[in-house]
Design a protein around this motif. Structure first.
Motif, PDB file in Angstrom:
ATOM      1  N   LYS A   3       7.227  38.016  28.389  1.00 46.71           N
ATOM      2  CA  LYS A   3       6.266  37.005  28.814  1.00 46.71           C
ATOM      3  C   LYS A   3       6.967  35.993  29.726  1.00 46.71           C
ATOM      4  O   LYS A   3       8.063  35.537  29.423  1.00 46.71           O
ATOM      5  N   ILE A   4       6.339  35.658  30.840  1.00 45.99           N
ATOM      6  CA  ILE A   4       6.892  34.683  31.775  1.00 45.99           C
ATOM      7  C   ILE A   4       6.555  33.294  31.252  1.00 45.99           C
ATOM      8  O   ILE A   4       5.388  32.963  31.058  1.00 45.99           O
ATOM      9  N   LYS A   5       7.597  32.503  31.020  1.00 41.43           N
ATOM     10  CA  LYS A   5       7.409  31.155  30.491  1.00 41.43           C
ATOM     11  C   LYS A   5       7.207  30.175  31.645  1.00 41.43           C
ATOM     12  O   LYS A   5       7.909  30.220  32.645  1.00 41.43           O
ATOM     13  N   LYS A   6       6.247  29.297  31.486  1.00 41.02           N
ATOM     14  CA  LYS A   6       5.942  28.279  32.496  1.00 41.02           C
ATOM     15  C   LYS A   6       6.388  26.913  31.994  1.00 41.02           C
ATOM     16  O   LYS A   6       6.386  26.650  30.797  1.00 41.02           O
ATOM     17  N   ILE A   7       6.756  26.061  32.931  1.00 37.94           N
ATOM     18  CA  ILE A   7       7.080  24.671  32.619  1.00 37.94           C
ATOM     19  C   ILE A   7       6.185  23.765  33.456  1.00 37.94           C
ATOM     20  O   ILE A   7       5.655  24.177  34.482  1.00 37.94           O
ATOM     21  N   LYS A   8       6.029  22.541  33.008  1.00 34.31           N
ATOM     22  CA  LYS A   8       5.162  21.580  33.693  1.00 34.31           C
ATOM     23  C   LYS A   8       6.036  20.554  34.411  1.00 34.31           C
ATOM     24  O   LYS A   8       6.936  19.971  33.823  1.00 34.31           O
ATOM     25  N   ILE A   9       5.751  20.375  35.698  1.00 36.86           N
ATOM     26  CA  ILE A   9       6.454  19.363  36.488  1.00 36.86           C
ATOM     27  C   ILE A   9       5.414  18.488  37.193  1.00 36.86           C
ATOM     28  O   ILE A   9       4.231  18.805  37.198  1.00 36.86           O
ATOM     29  N   LYS A  10       5.886  17.406  37.766  1.00 32.82           N
ATOM     30  CA  LYS A  10       5.016  16.571  38.596  1.00 32.82           C
ATOM     31  C   LYS A  10       5.551  16.680  40.011  1.00 32.82           C
ATOM     32  O   LYS A  10       6.696  16.321  40.287  1.00 32.82           O
ATOM     33  N   LEU A  11       4.744  17.236  40.912  1.00 38.52           N
ATOM     34  CA  LEU A  11       5.117  17.445  42.306  1.00 38.52           C
ATOM     35  C   LEU A  11       4.248  16.552  43.182  1.00 38.52           C
ATOM     36  O   LEU A  11       3.029  16.728  43.223  1.00 38.52           O
ATOM     37  N   ASN A  12       4.877  15.595  43.850  1.00 38.38           N
ATOM     38  CA  ASN A  12       4.153  14.632  44.693  1.00 38.38           C
ATOM     39  C   ASN A  12       2.969  14.010  43.950  1.00 38.38           C
ATOM     40  O   ASN A  12       1.871  13.888  44.483  1.00 38.38           O
ATOM     41  N   GLY A  13       3.206  13.658  42.674  1.00 39.10           N
ATOM     42  CA  GLY A  13       2.206  12.964  41.887  1.00 39.10           C
ATOM     43  C   GLY A  13       1.185  13.836  41.183  1.00 39.10           C
ATOM     44  O   GLY A  13       0.345  13.340  40.447  1.00 39.10           O
ATOM     45  N   LYS A  14       1.250  15.167  41.385  1.00 42.77           N
ATOM     46  CA  LYS A  14       0.290  16.069  40.759  1.00 42.77           C
ATOM     47  C   LYS A  14       1.008  17.008  39.790  1.00 42.77           C
ATOM     48  O   LYS A  14       2.090  17.500  40.089  1.00 42.77           O
ATOM     49  N   ILE A  15       0.371  17.272  38.649  1.00 44.23           N
ATOM     50  CA  ILE A  15       0.926  18.193  37.666  1.00 44.23           C
ATOM     51  C   ILE A  15       0.869  19.614  38.222  1.00 44.23           C
ATOM     52  O   ILE A  15      -0.144  20.033  38.782  1.00 44.23           O
ATOM     53  N   LYS A  16       1.967  20.352  38.057  1.00 40.07           N
ATOM     54  CA  LYS A  16       2.041  21.730  38.548  1.00 40.07           C
ATOM     55  C   LYS A  16       2.779  22.568  37.520  1.00 40.07           C
ATOM     56  O   LYS A  16       3.770  22.124  36.946  1.00 40.07           O
ATOM     57  N   LEU A  17       2.294  23.775  37.277  1.00 41.11           N
ATOM     58  CA  LEU A  17       2.986  24.720  36.404  1.00 41.11           C
ATOM     59  C   LEU A  17       3.801  25.669  37.266  1.00 41.11           C
ATOM     60  O   LEU A  17       3.280  26.240  38.234  1.00 41.11           O
ATOM     61  N   ILE A  18       5.070  25.827  36.911  1.00 44.47           N
ATOM     62  CA  ILE A  18       5.934  26.760  37.638  1.00 44.47           C
ATOM     63  C   ILE A  18       6.692  27.614  36.624  1.00 44.47           C
ATOM     64  O   ILE A  18       6.760  27.285  35.442  1.00 44.47           O
ATOM     65  N   THR A  19       7.265  28.696  37.094  1.00 45.53           N
ATOM     66  CA  THR A  19       8.051  29.576  36.244  1.00 45.53           C
ATOM     67  C   THR A  19       9.343  28.896  35.818  1.00 45.53           C
ATOM     68  O   THR A  19      10.000  28.238  36.623  1.00 45.53           O
ATOM     69  N   GLU A  20       9.688  29.067  34.553  1.00 44.89           N
ATOM     70  CA  GLU A  20      10.934  28.512  34.028  1.00 44.89           C
ATOM     71  C   GLU A  20      12.119  29.051  34.831  1.00 44.89           C
ATOM     72  O   GLU A  20      12.086  30.177  35.317  1.00 44.89           O
ATOM     73  N   ASN A  21      13.158  28.254  34.975  1.00 42.40           N
ATOM     74  CA  ASN A  21      14.391  28.603  35.705  1.00 42.40           C
ATOM     75  C   ASN A  21      14.218  28.673  37.219  1.00 42.40           C
ATOM     76  O   ASN A  21      15.057  29.239  37.913  1.00 42.40           O
ATOM     77  N   THR A  22      13.138  28.110  37.748  1.00 42.99           N
ATOM     78  CA  THR A  22      12.950  28.045  39.194  1.00 42.99           C
ATOM     79  C   THR A  22      13.914  27.017  39.775  1.00 42.99           C
ATOM     80  O   THR A  22      14.096  25.945  39.210  1.00 42.99           O
ATOM     81  N   LYS A  23      14.523  27.361  40.882  1.00 43.25           N
ATOM     82  CA  LYS A  23      15.416  26.419  41.560  1.00 43.25           C
ATOM     83  C   LYS A  23      14.620  25.666  42.624  1.00 43.25           C
ATOM     84  O   LYS A  23      13.604  26.151  43.117  1.00 43.25           O
ATOM     85  N   ILE A  24      15.106  24.487  42.977  1.00 47.78           N
ATOM     86  CA  ILE A  24      14.388  23.653  43.954  1.00 47.78           C
ATOM     87  C   ILE A  24      14.245  24.397  45.275  1.00 47.78           C
ATOM     88  O   ILE A  24      13.184  24.369  45.895  1.00 47.78           O
ATOM     89  N   GLU A  25      15.285  25.087  45.712  1.00 43.09           N
ATOM     90  CA  GLU A  25      15.219  25.834  46.973  1.00 43.09           C
ATOM     91  C   GLU A  25      14.086  26.860  46.941  1.00 43.09           C
ATOM     92  O   GLU A  25      13.338  27.004  47.910  1.00 43.09           O
ATOM     93  N   THR A  26      13.922  27.546  45.821  1.00 46.36           N
ATOM     94  CA  THR A  26      12.847  28.539  45.679  1.00 46.36           C
ATOM     95  C   THR A  26      11.475  27.876  45.743  1.00 46.36           C
ATOM     96  O   THR A  26      10.564  28.390  46.387  1.00 46.36           O
ATOM     97  N   LEU A  27      11.337  26.739  45.083  1.00 48.18           N
ATOM     98  CA  LEU A  27      10.066  26.006  45.118  1.00 48.18           C
ATOM     99  C   LEU A  27       9.700  25.626  46.544  1.00 48.18           C
ATOM    100  O   LEU A  27       8.566  25.841  46.981  1.00 48.18           O
ATOM    101  N   ILE A  28      10.650  25.094  47.297  1.00 51.81           N
ATOM    102  CA  ILE A  28      10.407  24.683  48.688  1.00 51.81           C
ATOM    103  C   ILE A  28       9.997  25.893  49.531  1.00 51.81           C
ATOM    104  O   ILE A  28       9.050  25.831  50.312  1.00 51.81           O
ATOM    105  N   THR A  29      10.693  27.010  49.341  1.00 53.46           N
ATOM    106  CA  THR A  29      10.380  28.238  50.077  1.00 53.46           C
ATOM    107  C   THR A  29       8.983  28.742  49.724  1.00 53.46           C
ATOM    108  O   THR A  29       8.201  29.098  50.607  1.00 53.46           O
TER     109      THR A  29
END
Length: 68
Positions: A3-29
């Motif tokens: 199962k792919i685990k998701k984490i909750k972050i705040k991106l530019n003021g909005k809540i976003k779910l992303i895959t656990e262990n995502t690196k910032i470079e990957t998010l930007i890409t």
């Protein structure tokens, strides 16, 4: 099947779910943001662009991306 685990972050003021262990470079890409034309702040600290591929995003992180 793993199962792919998701984490909750705040991106530019909005809540976003992303895959656990995502690196910032990957998010930007994934967001299709040109890395040369942005400043990135992680938990109120500006990040050196040379370190983006080494920083894993943690649950609850606050990321601000400012376009030039």
């Amino acid at each position: 099947m793993k199962k792919i685990k998701k984490i909750k972050i705040k991106l530019n003021g909005k809540i976003k779910l992303i895959t656990e262990n995502t690196k910032i470079e990957t998010l930007i890409t994934d967001l299709k943001i040109p890395i040369k034309k942005v400043a990135i702040e992680l938990n109120q600290e500006i990040i050196d662009k040379k370190k983006l591929k080494n920083i894993k995003i943690q649950n609850g992180d606050k990321i601000e991306i400012v376009h030039f």
